[in-house]
Design an enzyme around this catalytic site. Structure first.
Site, PDB file in Angstrom:
ATOM      1  N   ASP A 227       8.532   3.916  -5.911  1.00  0.00           N
ATOM      2  CA  ASP A 227       8.551   2.673  -6.459  1.00  0.00           C
ATOM      3  C   ASP A 227       9.466   1.802  -5.325  1.00  0.00           C
ATOM      4  O   ASP A 227      10.440   2.537  -4.704  1.00  0.00           O
ATOM      5  CB  ASP A 227       9.623   2.585  -7.431  1.00  0.00           C
ATOM      6  CG  ASP A 227       9.355   1.210  -8.237  1.00  0.00           C
ATOM      7  OD1 ASP A 227       8.167   0.812  -8.743  1.00  0.00           O
ATOM      8  OD2 ASP A 227      10.290   0.398  -8.394  1.00  0.00           O
TER       9      ASP A 227
ATOM     10  N   HIS B 262       9.977   2.011   5.411  1.00  0.00           N
ATOM     11  CA  HIS B 262      10.729   2.763   4.367  1.00  0.00           C
ATOM     12  C   HIS B 262      10.014   3.676   3.513  1.00  0.00           C
ATOM     13  O   HIS B 262      10.635   4.618   3.371  1.00  0.00           O
ATOM     14  CB  HIS B 262      11.004   1.440   3.291  1.00  0.00           C
ATOM     15  CG  HIS B 262       9.755   0.880   2.854  1.00  0.00           C
ATOM     16  ND1 HIS B 262       8.769   0.263   3.848  1.00  0.00           N
ATOM     17  CD2 HIS B 262       9.330   0.297   1.680  1.00  0.00           C
ATOM     18  CE1 HIS B 262       7.843  -0.421   3.322  1.00  0.00           C
ATOM     19  NE2 HIS B 262       8.108  -0.394   1.823  1.00  0.00           N
TER      20      HIS B 262
HETATM   21  P1  ITT Z   1       2.386   1.641  -8.604  1.00  0.00           P
HETATM   22  O1  ITT Z   1       3.390   1.112  -9.432  1.00  0.00           O
HETATM   23  O2  ITT Z   1       1.111   2.339  -9.124  1.00  0.00           O
HETATM   24  O3  ITT Z   1       2.794   2.619  -7.424  1.00  0.00           O
HETATM   25  P2  ITT Z   1       2.543  -1.093  -7.505  1.00  0.00           P
HETATM   26  O4  ITT Z   1       2.081  -1.819  -6.451  1.00  0.00           O
HETATM   27  O5  ITT Z   1       2.872  -1.749  -8.824  1.00  0.00           O
HETATM   28  O6  ITT Z   1       1.885   0.317  -7.544  1.00  0.00           O
HETATM   29  P3  ITT Z   1       5.446  -0.925  -7.190  1.00  0.00           P
HETATM   30  O7  ITT Z   1       5.966  -1.295  -8.544  1.00  0.00           O
HETATM   31  O8  ITT Z   1       6.347   0.057  -6.575  1.00  0.00           O
HETATM   32  O9  ITT Z   1       4.011  -0.781  -6.912  1.00  0.00           O
HETATM   33  O10 ITT Z   1       5.657  -2.403  -6.440  1.00  0.00           O
HETATM   34  C1  ITT Z   1       5.747  -2.322  -5.109  1.00  0.00           C
HETATM   35  C2  ITT Z   1       5.459  -3.693  -4.498  1.00  0.00           C
HETATM   36  O11 ITT Z   1       6.370  -4.218  -3.486  1.00  0.00           O
HETATM   37  C3  ITT Z   1       4.094  -3.879  -3.804  1.00  0.00           C
HETATM   38  O12 ITT Z   1       3.090  -4.427  -4.796  1.00  0.00           O
HETATM   39  C4  ITT Z   1       4.425  -4.968  -2.599  1.00  0.00           C
HETATM   40  O13 ITT Z   1       4.275  -6.241  -3.066  1.00  0.00           O
HETATM   41  C5  ITT Z   1       5.804  -4.496  -2.433  1.00  0.00           C
HETATM   42  N1  ITT Z   1       5.823  -3.553  -1.205  1.00  0.00           N
HETATM   43  C6  ITT Z   1       6.121  -2.129  -1.310  1.00  0.00           C
HETATM   44  N2  ITT Z   1       5.990  -1.495  -0.223  1.00  0.00           N
HETATM   45  C7  ITT Z   1       5.297  -2.538   0.454  1.00  0.00           C
HETATM   46  C8  ITT Z   1       4.914  -2.156   1.735  1.00  0.00           C
HETATM   47  O14 ITT Z   1       5.020  -1.150   2.599  1.00  0.00           O
HETATM   48  N3  ITT Z   1       4.240  -3.302   2.458  1.00  0.00           N
HETATM   49  C9  ITT Z   1       4.258  -4.473   1.698  1.00  0.00           C
HETATM   50  N4  ITT Z   1       4.747  -4.749   0.481  1.00  0.00           N
HETATM   51  C10 ITT Z   1       5.238  -3.649  -0.193  1.00  0.00           C
END
Ligand code: ITT
Length: 203
Positions: A71, A181
């Site tokens: 997450d 990260h």
């Molecule tokens: P899962 O829950 O299925 O893993 P998700 O995309 O919904 O997929 P998250 O709830 O963890 O994942 O949301 C993470 C969001 O944060 C992601 O959609 C991006 O908008 C941002 N994010 C996280 N890591 C990132 C990265 O390495 N580069 C750019 N944006 C990132």
């Protein structure tokens, strides 16, 4: 060791496969593409850790296979830490990356250059038959005024990691994975497995 990566975000899967592959942690890596019928959990936690644990436990309970969930999100200082745990849904429940980026730029229109600091945060939850662990990674940087670059995903086109004049979206996969990260959190998992278990392939 077999591992399921509990995410539906294809770009995350790509990054995690690459990082875990280089580390030699897993002999077989599954993702949720291999289990299309599983329902998504509701990500209603107040912290990245709560959400990561919720996702990892859910998939472990269904598969019985050691599970890793990510997450992650962006915390912008001038916005009091927003979008934070709502990063994926910042511009609305079905928002895509472009809409989220656009909203972020709008919210930050009046923020001067020296106040555009932010950090990406990642919590990796690891759930196996007898362990539940979390690992955290961060990378500091600043938010640009327009998207730059085509690679990566999410807020990458707006994020300049500290010490660089290119966004994450302008970097190669390997460059991003050296400082991200997500890589930092996964390196801690690798260290943990190495110390506690000593069963990582390639070591
Ligand atoms: P899962 O829950 O299925 O893993 P998700 O995309 O919904 O997929 P998250 O709830 O963890 O994942 O949301 C993470 C969001 O944060 C992601 O959609 C991006 O908008 C941002 N994010 C996280 N890591 C990132 C990265 O390495 N580069 C750019 N944006 C990132």
């Amino acid at each position: 060791m077999d591992i399921v990566i509990a995410t539906r975000n294809k770009k995350k899967i790509e990054e995690m496969r690459k990082i875990l592959g280089v580390m030699g942690i897993a002999s077989r890596l599954y993702s949720l593409d291999d289990f299309p019928a599983f329902e998504d959990v509701v990500e209603d936690g107040r912290t990245f850790e709560e959400n990561a644990l919720k996702k990892a436990r859910h998939i472990f309970n269904h598969t019985g296979i050691t599970t890793i969930a990510d997450d992650s999100g962006l915390e912008v200082d001038a916005l009091g830490g927003a979008p934070g745990v709502r990063s994926a849904r910042y511009a609305g429940e079905d928002a895509d990356d472009a809409a989220n980026n656009e909203k972020l730029l709008k919210e930050m229109e009046a923020v001067p250059d020296d106040k555009r600091t932010a950090r990406f945060v990642c919590c990796i939850a690891y759930v196996s038959r007898d362990e539940v662990k979390t690992f955290h990674g961060y990378v500091r940087g600043r938010i640009g005024r327009r998207p730059r670059g085509e690679r990566g995903f999410g807020y990458d086109p707006l994020f300049y990691p500290e010490g660089y004049d290119r966004t994450f979206a302008e970097m190669t996969e390997d460059e991003k994975n050296a400082i991200s990260h997500r890589a930092m959190a996964l390196r801690q998992l690798q260290q943990y497995l190495l110390e506690k278990k000593g069963y990582i392939r390639g070591f």
